[in-house]
Design an enzyme around this catalytic site. Structure first.
Site, short mmCIF file in Angstrom:
data_model
loop_
_atom_site.label_atom_id
_atom_site.label_comp_id
_atom_site.label_asym_id
_atom_site.label_seq_id
_atom_site.Cartn_x
_atom_site.Cartn_y
_atom_site.Cartn_z
N HIS A 166 0.82 -1.22 0.00
CA HIS A 166 0.00 0.00 0.00
C HIS A 166 0.85 1.27 0.00
CE1 HIS A 166 -4.07 -1.77 0.69
NE2 HIS A 166 -3.31 -2.81 0.97
N ASP A 375 3.33 9.49 -0.72
CA ASP A 375 2.16 8.70 -0.33
C ASP A 375 1.95 7.62 -1.38
OD1 ASP A 375 -0.13 8.01 1.12
OD2 ASP A 375 -0.74 10.10 1.36
#
Ligand code: ADQ
Length: 467
Positions: A166, A375
């Site tokens: 992720h 991110d």
């Protein structure tokens, strides 16, 4: 053909560090995007979800607690204090998380925590292996559990096993600063499918496999061959559960939240940021950008208010305590300099809200600030878009270093390290005419709606079933 049809209908076993235990629903948001993301996939496939309970016990017992709700079986295991310190707070969150977010300055290298990480991955394998049935497709999630596939194989599990990361994968020159870096990548290659959020992280991983391990790579198919094994590595950008999230807009909870925000800001324009309190999210840098904007336009403190919602996370890790102090200080300085009896330019809220409330806040805010320094994807950016009024949409200001920037290229893009850039982007957003706001929104909302969570799950599981 027959075989792959069978596997697509197979039971799904998801393994992640934490699971969204139904009783802890309120906590799911603060746990991060992963929790909400997986529940839907499991419901469709009568799945089993295994993970750490979040509880600490004196000694590891290996005892497993299970509960079945809406066809999904949740199985959890407690961990000892030492396991939590070394595996979770230590190796996962003080070594891998900062390194994979390009923060070499924050990385801690301790042999003991590396050993604890391996030990807990073995504990996961010992616990899960007896629950696996021959046709199960297994899907392991995130940086906490990279060696788990290899551990499961050593317990004789030869099912299809996929892994999804992720967070970003760092460039090779950064990654090699990790002691035993080779071992971790070799363990990843014992999965059948290794998924990344974007092509950029995928390329970094493939580059490492080619240049450091001498693996044979077929870039067209994503096949990576090493020592007689073959894995597929591909990008699968995660999305939001569009149907669920957009339906929240019709709830009283969302409307009340929007109303609350509008009436408390009266005629002022609201800008919003919603992030876990994490140094990767660029929060102090964002506040510096807002400070720069008010320095240039002091009069706008009367008609613009910034609301930052940031629930604490990983509070046992020192760097997280520091970021909290830093943020409080920066917000305090701006408010100290620019507040009036009836005006406070920055509201800093340290708690979580339900997704329905967040929907309402997003809808009421005319500007969404999503400015992580790095991110994997960033689901808040997608939620902000999904919550906008199509007739009068707000403006998304987005960091060029979020995985989401590749898909949401019609946002106002910023370099999150630059206060000038953020200040300028706020001005651009405030000045943007309705037709341009609509044009940008329409392009982005299409991506958010089409490349949604269900598409992400289906794409990954289709590739896994086809191996
Ligand atoms: P996170 O780093 O947690 O996830 P993000 O993708 O933004 O980051 O997901 C956060 C989720 O938590 C969103 O659904 C958001 O609404 C929710 N949330 C944030 N603040 C909240 C609050 N105050 N109250 C309630 N809910 C809140 C990791 C990676 C990301 C990746 C996701 C999913 O770091 O890059 O996008 O996993 O893969």
């Amino acid at each position: 053909m027959e075989r792959s049809a069978l596997t697509e209908n197979s039971r799904l076993v998801v393994i992640s560090n934490r699971v969204a235990v139904p009783k802890a629903r309120g906590a799911a948001g603060a746990q991060g995007g992963l929790a909400g993301a997986l529940n839907a996939a499991l419901k469709e496939r009568s799945g089993l979800w295994f993970g750490w309970s979040g509880e600490e016990v004196a000694e590891h017992t290996g005892e497993i607690e299970t509960q079945t709700t809406e066809g999904v079986t949740i199985a959890t295991m407690d961990l000892s204090k030492r396991d939590i310190d070394e595996y979770y707070n230590g190796y996962a969150n003080s070594t891998l998380w900062p390194l994979f977010h390009y923060r070499l300055d924050l990385v801690e290298y301790e042999r003991e925590t590396a050993k604890g990480y391996e030990r807990v991955n073995e504990r996961f394998a010992e616990a899960v292996a007896p629950m696996i049935e021959p046709d199960d497709n297994i899907w392991v999630h995130d940086y906490h559990l990279m060696p788990l596939g290899e551990r499961l194989r050593s317990h004789g599990i030869d099912n299809r096993i996929g892994f999804f990361l992720h967070i970003p994968w760092p460039p090779t020159r950064l990654y090699v600063s990790l002691p035993y870096h080779e071992r971790l990548v070799r363990t990843l290659l014992s999965y059948d499918v290794v998924g990344f959020q974007t092509e950029e992280w995928l390329e970094s991983f493939v580059h490492y496999c080619e240049t450091e391990l001498g693996a044979e790579v077929d870039k067209k198919t994503g096949k990576i061959r090493l020592d007689g094994r073959e894995a597929i590595a591909r990008a699968y950008p995660i999305g939001i559960d569009w149907d669920h999230f957009s339906a929240l807009g019709n709830t009283g909870e969302a409307r009340q939240a929007a109303q609350r925000l509008l009436s408390s800001t009266r005629r002022r324009i609201a800008m919003i940021g919603v992030d876990r309190l994490d140094y990767s999210k660029g929060l102090p840098e964002r506040i510096d950008g807002i400070g720069r904007f008010f320095d240039r336009h002091p009069e706008r403190a009367r008609d613009l208010v910034f609301i930052q919602i940031a629930p604490p996370s990983r509070e046992d890790v020192e760097s997280y305590q520091e970021i909290r102090e830093q943020l409080e200080q920066k917000c305090g300085e701006i408010n100290g300099a620019r507040s009036e009896v009836d005006i406070v330019p920055i509201r800093y809220v340290n708690r979580g809200y339900s997704h329905a409330e967040l929907f309402g806040f997003f809808r009421a805010a005319k500007i969404g600030l999503v400015t992580p320094l790095r991110d994997g994807m960033n689901l808040v950016a997608k939620e902000y878009i999904a919550a906008q009024d199509p007739e009068d949409p707000g403006v998304l200001i987005l960091s060029q270093f979020a995985g989401a920037a590749i898909q949401l290229c019609d946002a106002v893009m910023v370099n999150p390290h630059s206060p000038d850039d953020i200040a300028h982007a706020i001005q651009v957003a405030l000045d943007m005419p309705l037709d341009e706001r609509k044009r940008r929104y329409e392009k982005m909302v299409k991506t958010v709606r089409d490349d949604n969570l269900q598409a992400w799950t289906a794409n990954f599981l289709r590739d896994l079933a086809a191996t």
